[in-house]
Motif scaffolding. Structure first.
Motif, short mmCIF file in Angstrom:
data_model
loop_
_atom_site.label_atom_id
_atom_site.label_comp_id
_atom_site.label_asym_id
_atom_site.label_seq_id
_atom_site.Cartn_x
_atom_site.Cartn_y
_atom_site.Cartn_z
N TYR A 53 0.83 -1.21 0.00
CA TYR A 53 0.00 0.00 0.00
C TYR A 53 0.86 1.26 0.00
N ASP A 54 1.96 1.25 0.72
CA ASP A 54 2.84 2.42 0.74
C ASP A 54 3.46 2.67 -0.63
N THR A 55 3.91 1.61 -1.27
CA THR A 55 4.58 1.74 -2.56
C THR A 55 3.61 2.14 -3.67
N GLY A 57 0.37 3.07 -3.30
CA GLY A 57 -0.55 4.13 -2.91
C GLY A 57 -0.02 5.52 -3.19
N LYS A 58 1.27 5.66 -3.44
CA LYS A 58 1.84 6.97 -3.76
C LYS A 58 1.29 7.51 -5.08
N TYR A 59 0.73 6.63 -5.90
CA TYR A 59 0.27 7.03 -7.22
C TYR A 59 -1.23 7.28 -7.29
N TYR A 81 -6.63 0.12 -9.10
CA TYR A 81 -6.74 1.53 -8.76
C TYR A 81 -8.17 2.02 -8.99
N ASP A 86 -4.25 7.00 -12.57
CA ASP A 86 -3.36 6.64 -11.46
C ASP A 86 -2.66 5.32 -11.76
N ALA A 90 1.34 4.71 -12.02
CA ALA A 90 2.02 3.68 -11.23
C ALA A 90 2.77 2.72 -12.13
N TYR A 97 11.08 -1.06 -10.55
CA TYR A 97 11.35 -0.52 -9.23
C TYR A 97 11.95 -1.60 -8.32
#
Length: 117
Positions: A53-55, A57-59, A81, A86, A90, A97
């Motif tokens: 979620y952190d990775t 969710g930034k998008y 998403y 979005d 991502a 990544y």
């Protein structure tokens, strides 16, 4: 944003559909292969729900993440998403990544069509 619980990966009873974007700030049309659903592979087997979620969710707002739980699907996930733009951002930002020492592969989910008999 609200977080959803991760569910076991079982797509046999799931139907994924692409919905029109809620907003198109660029005025550009997206290619037909772009969907709100990303298929992610080469994930570390011990990646946590919070890390996902952190990775991702930034998008943008995430509707759902389904992670593989058995031997055949472990290391993979579907990230859905709320907005198609979005998902595109991502995809572009997270392809290749390095997540916990693994280079993740991010592609757009394409539903298979049954073969004609």
């Amino acid at each position: 944003p609200a977080r959803l619980f991760l569910l076991p990966l079982n797509l046999s009873s799931c139907v994924f559909m692409s919905v029109p974007p809620s907003h198109n700030t660029s005025g550009l049309r997206l290619p037909p292969e772009v969907t709100r659903i990303l298929y992610v592979r080469n994930l570390p087997f011990d990646v946590s729900a919070n890390a996902m979620y952190d990775t991702f969710g930034k998008y943008g707002a995430i509707r759902q993440i389904r992670m593989g739980t058995n031997a055949k699907t472990k290391g993979t996930a579907y990230v859905v998403y709320e907005d198609i733009y979005d998902a595109r951002n991502a995809h572009d930002g997270l392809s290749g990544y390095n997540l916990a020492g693994r280079y993740v592969v991010v592609t757009y989910f394409q539903q298979r069509t049954p073969l004609a008999a």
